[in-house]
Design a protein around this motif. Structure first.
Motif, mmCIF file in Angstrom:
data_model
loop_
_atom_site.group_PDB
_atom_site.id
_atom_site.type_symbol
_atom_site.label_atom_id
_atom_site.label_comp_id
_atom_site.label_asym_id
_atom_site.label_seq_id
_atom_site.Cartn_x
_atom_site.Cartn_y
_atom_site.Cartn_z
ATOM 1 N N SER A 297 0.990 -1.325 -0.048
ATOM 2 C CA SER A 297 -0.021 0.147 0.068
ATOM 3 C C SER A 297 0.893 1.103 -0.016
ATOM 4 O O SER A 297 0.640 2.299 -0.863
ATOM 5 C CB SER A 297 -0.915 -0.084 1.255
ATOM 6 N N GLY B 218 -3.209 -5.031 -0.927
ATOM 7 C CA GLY B 218 -2.631 -3.929 -0.470
ATOM 8 C C GLY B 218 -2.656 -2.944 -1.520
ATOM 9 O O GLY B 218 -3.001 -1.855 -1.302
ATOM 10 N N SER C 159 -5.344 0.409 -2.513
ATOM 11 C CA SER C 159 -5.022 1.644 -2.412
ATOM 12 C C SER C 159 -5.145 2.079 -3.795
ATOM 13 O O SER C 159 -4.601 3.305 -4.130
ATOM 14 C CB SER C 159 -3.431 1.704 -2.068
#
Length: 383
Positions: free
Chosen positions: A137, A161, A165
């Motif tokens: 992320s 992740g 994002s």
């Protein structure tokens, strides 16, 4: 029908994934069809084919390659051959790149300016899963593309992740894209294809096996500037990826783990062998802040696009001079050699007296900086 791509598929079928001879043929023949129609003597005098190779080339069916092409198109996959304009430039550099890539999704992310692999054990601890997710992320917030293997465990959380994002991620499979591999991750792979890409060098319907994943791992490391290892046991497949990254002259990052954790053995071995220790995405980003300046790259591209529309060529040249001051000597040398027009890579190598193995990373870096463009036929020109 794109006839030439059929011959590229045929070559990859005949020589098999991971074979360096695919790149050797492609470096000699502009079109694989020319190689296909050459006689046995012409193939033999190349000097690198065994009798077994020649027999396999003769027996491999072009009709099978056509069927694979038609099946791929029917499934909506894109097919990219080695040295094609859309082929990943970082992957071209390795000694045994795939001759063919089957792509479900956005092929443009394969040439990201900042790509990082995150791999690790399938039996991830909660800490390992959290770290894979957080690092992925954090990297995506700096416009990184995350590359992993589409498996459960660390791979899953690395991909997730990135997706959470709103970043891009690439899953590199060790089987055909449509093969029912880890069906619990089926929806994840679909989401990856919507914003990033699911790729494989294996044709549709190809099953996975113990031998396909180690071969696949060279693509994961080869697509990226660096590989992050999170929780690797003593015999982890992630160690293969890390070793391949080292062989490919790419960075290896390791998350330190408590020695009492059974998944620490492989990670600690990598640290002992010189891998960079990281604890967050920021540690990785700081390694590349001078090599890849995202804001400057974006400003360069926006400025040049704007000035090109207004035909402000003088201002573009002046701005390019400012950019040049940030280049090291080898980058300047190669960049200056292209100022008189587009050139073949062999001519650049001869003119600047830099060996091919050293020249390719320089050209790639200039591409990543938005200063040089790769053309078909291994030609390059200044943007």
């Amino acid at each position: 029908m794109n006839d030439e791509i059929i011959y590229d598929i045929w070559l990859s079928l005949a020589l098999k994934p991971g074979n360096r001879k695919i790149k050797m043929v492609k470096s000699i023949y502009k079109k694989v069809s020319e190689f296909y129609f050459s006689n046995e003597y012409e193939k033999r005098i190349l000097g690198f084919f065994t009798n077994s190779d020649l027999l396999t080339l003769e027996k491999t069916s072009l009709e099978n390659a056509k069927r694979i092409f038609e099946k791929s198109i029917k499934l909506g996959y894109k097919i990219i051959s080695l040295y094609d304009d859309k082929y990943p430039k970082l992957l071209e550099q390795i000694s045994n790149p795939p001759g063919i890539l089957y792509v479900n999704g956005d092929e443009s992310c394969l040439n990201s300016k900042f790509s990082i692999a995150i791999v690790g054990t399938r039996k991830a601890t909660q800490l390992g899963a959290n770290m894979a997710y957080d690092i992925s992320s954090g990297l995506c917030k700096s416009n990184a593309v995350i590359v992993s293997g589409g498996a459960i465990g660390i791979d899953f959380f690395a991909h997730k992740g990135a997706l959470d994002s709103n970043g891009k991620t690439i899953a590199v499979l060790g089987c055909g894209i449509n093969y029912p591999y880890l069906m619990q991750n089926y929806s994840l792979r679909n989401k990856i294809a919507l914003s990033g890409a699911v790729i494989s060098e294996y044709p549709p319907d190809t099953p996975c096996g113990p031998h396909t994943f180690p071969i696949r791992n060279r693509i994961i490391s080869g697509l990226t500037l660096g590989t992050v290892i999170i929780e690797a046991g003593e015999k982890s497949g992630s160690l293969i990826t890390a070793n391949l990254a080292n062989e490919q002259n790419r960075d290896v990052f390791v998350l330190p783990i408590d020695e009492n954790n059974p998944r620490s053995v492989g990670s600690n071995l990598l640290i002992r062998d010189g891998a960079s220790i990281i604890t967050s995405a920021d540690d990785i980003i700081s390694q590349y802040k001078y090599k890849i300046n995202f804001e400057k790259n974006n400003r360069i591209n926006e400025y040049i696009n704007k000035k090109s529309k207004n035909n402000d060529s003088n201002e573009i040249r002046e701005y390019s001079k400012c950019i040049e001051t940030d280049l090291n000597e080898n980058l300047k040398l190669v960049y200056h050699s292209l100022k008189n027009g587009k050139k073949h890579i062999d001519d650049i190598s001869s003119e600047v007296n830099i060996k091919m193995k050293d020249l390719l990373p320089i050209l790639t870096e200039l591409e990543l900086m938005g200063m040089v463009k790769a053309l078909s036929g291994r030609m390059y020109e200044i943007i």
